[in-house]
Design a protein around this motif. Structure first.
Motif, mmCIF file in Angstrom:
data_model
loop_
_atom_site.group_PDB
_atom_site.id
_atom_site.type_symbol
_atom_site.label_atom_id
_atom_site.label_comp_id
_atom_site.label_asym_id
_atom_site.label_seq_id
_atom_site.Cartn_x
_atom_site.Cartn_y
_atom_site.Cartn_z
ATOM 1 N N ILE A 48 0.833 -1.204 0.000
ATOM 2 C CA ILE A 48 0.000 0.000 0.000
ATOM 3 C C ILE A 48 0.866 1.253 0.000
ATOM 4 O O ILE A 48 0.597 2.214 -0.731
ATOM 5 N N ALA A 49 1.914 1.251 0.815
ATOM 6 C CA ALA A 49 2.810 2.411 0.869
ATOM 7 C C ALA A 49 3.459 2.656 -0.492
ATOM 8 O O ALA A 49 3.592 3.807 -0.934
ATOM 9 N N ASP A 50 3.852 1.583 -1.161
ATOM 10 C CA ASP A 50 4.448 1.723 -2.496
ATOM 11 C C ASP A 50 3.427 2.284 -3.486
ATOM 12 O O ASP A 50 3.758 3.140 -4.319
ATOM 13 N N ASN A 72 3.989 6.119 -5.289
ATOM 14 C CA ASN A 72 4.386 6.119 -6.697
ATOM 15 C C ASN A 72 3.162 6.191 -7.604
ATOM 16 O O ASN A 72 2.294 5.320 -7.557
ATOM 17 N N GLU A 73 3.104 7.218 -8.417
ATOM 18 C CA GLU A 73 1.972 7.387 -9.325
ATOM 19 C C GLU A 73 2.027 6.343 -10.437
ATOM 20 O O GLU A 73 3.051 6.192 -11.104
ATOM 21 N N PRO A 74 0.946 5.610 -10.644
ATOM 22 C CA PRO A 74 0.958 4.591 -11.703
ATOM 23 C C PRO A 74 0.895 5.221 -13.092
ATOM 24 O O PRO A 74 0.461 6.367 -13.253
ATOM 25 N N LYS A 75 1.302 4.468 -14.082
ATOM 26 C CA LYS A 75 1.244 4.943 -15.462
ATOM 27 C C LYS A 75 -0.186 4.840 -15.995
ATOM 28 O O LYS A 75 -0.912 3.898 -15.682
ATOM 29 N N ASN A 76 -0.560 5.804 -16.798
ATOM 30 C CA ASN A 76 -1.812 5.754 -17.570
ATOM 31 C C ASN A 76 -3.046 5.490 -16.707
ATOM 32 O O ASN A 76 -3.948 4.751 -17.100
ATOM 33 N N TRP A 77 -3.093 6.117 -15.536
ATOM 34 C CA TRP A 77 -4.227 5.849 -14.656
ATOM 35 C C TRP A 77 -5.373 6.828 -14.848
ATOM 36 O O TRP A 77 -6.515 6.518 -14.500
ATOM 37 N N ARG A 78 -5.098 8.001 -15.383
ATOM 38 C CA ARG A 78 -6.156 9.010 -15.503
ATOM 39 C C ARG A 78 -7.174 8.591 -16.566
ATOM 40 O O ARG A 78 -6.816 8.039 -17.603
ATOM 41 N N LYS A 138 -3.548 1.125 -10.173
ATOM 42 C CA LYS A 138 -4.413 2.070 -10.884
ATOM 43 C C LYS A 138 -5.771 2.204 -10.200
ATOM 44 O O LYS A 138 -6.323 3.310 -10.110
ATOM 45 N N ALA A 139 -6.305 1.097 -9.724
ATOM 46 C CA ALA A 139 -7.630 1.129 -9.102
ATOM 47 C C ALA A 139 -7.654 2.055 -7.892
ATOM 48 O O ALA A 139 -8.616 2.809 -7.689
ATOM 49 N N GLY A 140 -6.610 2.013 -7.083
ATOM 50 C CA GLY A 140 -6.560 2.876 -5.908
ATOM 51 C C GLY A 140 -6.528 4.348 -6.271
ATOM 52 O O GLY A 140 -7.257 5.170 -5.684
ATOM 53 N N TRP A 141 -5.708 4.697 -7.226
ATOM 54 C CA TRP A 141 -5.629 6.095 -7.646
ATOM 55 C C TRP A 141 -6.926 6.532 -8.326
ATOM 56 O O TRP A 141 -7.379 7.673 -8.154
ATOM 57 N N ARG A 142 -7.522 5.652 -9.082
ATOM 58 C CA ARG A 142 -8.770 6.001 -9.757
ATOM 59 C C ARG A 142 -9.915 6.162 -8.766
ATOM 60 O O ARG A 142 -10.784 7.025 -8.941
ATOM 61 N N LEU A 143 -9.939 5.347 -7.732
ATOM 62 C CA LEU A 143 -10.970 5.496 -6.708
ATOM 63 C C LEU A 143 -10.841 6.855 -6.022
ATOM 64 O O LEU A 143 -11.840 7.566 -5.832
ATOM 65 N N ALA A 144 -9.622 7.217 -5.650
ATOM 66 C CA ALA A 144 -9.410 8.512 -4.993
ATOM 67 C C ALA A 144 -9.844 9.655 -5.907
ATOM 68 O O ALA A 144 -10.512 10.606 -5.470
#
Length: 287
Positions: A194-196, A200-206, A274-280
Motif C-alpha cells: 500500500i505504501a508503495d 508512486n503514481e501509476p502509469k496511464n491511470w487518468r 491504478k484502481a486505488g488512484w482512480r478510486l481517490a
C-alpha cells in the motif's frame, strides 16, 4: 448474524447494508426489477475475439458492474435519490465503489470464455451459441511445474485471480499461510504494498470524460488482458453443467508453457495500483 460483517460503531451504516442486501437479494427469481447484488460485481463479455463492452449483448446486463458504478455516482451527485429502490444510500455508494473499483480491475470480473457443445471456445456475440464459464468460476486452473514450483491445481480460475495472485504480490507466494501465522505475515506485507502504491503514481491511470463513463472505459481497457488470461490457457474436459437453475460450462484451464504466475501477478499489481488512484480521483470529483 455472527458470520456477517458488523459496524458496531456505526449501526446506521450496518442497517443500510442490511437494507441494500434485502433490496437486491441473491435468489433465482432475481430480475431487472429486483436484481441480485451478485450481478453488480461483474460483467461477462466474451473474450474469444477482440471486443469492447458496447459491441454486443452477451454477458452484459442492466445491473452489471458497468451499469452499477455510474448508478452509485448518480447517488453521490444527488442525481438519484438516496431513498432509491436499490437502497443505495450515499454511504453505501462509497462502500460499493471502493469494492467495485477493485472488481472492475480484475480481468475475470469483466471477461469470460464461452464454449460450444463440443467444449470449444465460441463467441455468442458473433452468432456462435455457447455456455459461459461464469467468469472463470466454473473452471479449475492447472499450472505447469517450473524449477521453483511443482505442478499446481487451483479449484477456481476466478479465485486464483482474486486471491492467489494477490498473495503472490504481497508475500511472494500464492500459497495460503497457516492460520496462526497470517496476521504476522500479511499485515506488514500489505502495508508495504500500500505504501508503495501511494508513494508512486501509476502509469496511464487518468480517465478522461465524465466519471459516469469511466466504468465502461475501464472495462474496455481490461478486456484485452482478460482475453490474454484465457489465450494463455488450453481448455480440457469442458462440458455442460446445471446447478441452482444456472446452466454453464465447467472444465479445466491448463497453462500453456510456464510463466502464468509471474505474468498474472504483475497484472494484478498494475491494476490494483491504478484502481486505488482512480478510486481517490473518482471520489474527489463526485463528493
Amino acid at each position: 448474524d455472527r458470520r456477517g460483517i458488523h459496524f458496531l460503531a456505526h449501526p446506521e451504516i450496518e442497517q443500510q447494508l442490511h437494507d441494500f442486501w434485502k433490496a437486491n437479494p441473491p435468489n433465482p427469481d432475481a430480475s431487472d426489477t429486483t436484481p441480485s447484488h451478485h450481478w453488480m460485481h461483474y460483467t461477462d463479455v466474451p473474450v474469444l475475439d477482440v471486443e469492447k463492452y458496447g459491441d454486443g449483448k452477451t454477458g452484459r446486463g442492466n445491473w452489471d458492474i458497468v451499469h452499477t458504478i455510474p448508478y452509485c455516482i448518480g447517488v453521490l451527485r444527488a442525481e438519484i435519490a438516496a431513498d432509491n429502490p436499490r437502497k443505495i444510500t450515499k454511504a453505501i455508494a462509497v462502500i460499493l465503489l471502493a469494492h467495485y473499483l477493485g472488481d472492475i480491475h480484475q480481468p475475470l470480473h469483466v471477461g469470460a470464455e464461452y464454449f460450444n457443445e463440443a467444449g470449444e471456445p465460441s463467441d455468442p456475440d458473433r452468432g456462435a451459441p455457447g455456455l459461459g464459464d461464469e467468469g472463470g468460476n466454473a473452471l479449475s486452473l492447472v499450472q505447469n511445474a517450473t524449477a521453483e514450483r511443482k505442478r499446481h491445481y487451483y479449484h477456481s480460475f476466478h479465485a486464483y485471480w482474486d486471491l492467489d495472485t494477490v498473495r503472490n504480490l504481497t508475500i511472494g507466494t500464492p500459497d495460503e499461510v497457516p492460520k496462526e501465522e497470517r496476521e504476522n505475515v500479511y499485515a506488514p506485507a500489505k502495508e508495504k504494498v500500500i505504501a508503495d502504491f501511494v508513494a508512486n503514481e501509476p502509469k496511464n491511470w487518468r480517465t478522461p470524460g465524465d466519471p459516469k463513463t469511466w466504468a465502461e472505459q475501464w472495462a474496455n481497457e481490461i478486456l484485452p488482458i482478460a482475453r490474454e488470461a484465457h489465450t494463455r490457457m488450453r481448455f480440457e474436459h469442458v462440458h455442460r453443467e446445471e446447478k441452482d437453475g444456472r446452466v454453464f460450462a465447467k472444465g479445466e484451464a491448463h497453462e500453456i508453457g510456464t510463466g502464468y504466475l509471474d505474468w498474472s501477478t504483475a497484472v494484478v499489481g498494475d491494476e490494483l495500483h491504478k484502481a486505488g488512484w482512480r478510486l481517490a480521483d473518482l471520489l474527489q470529483k463526485v463528493l
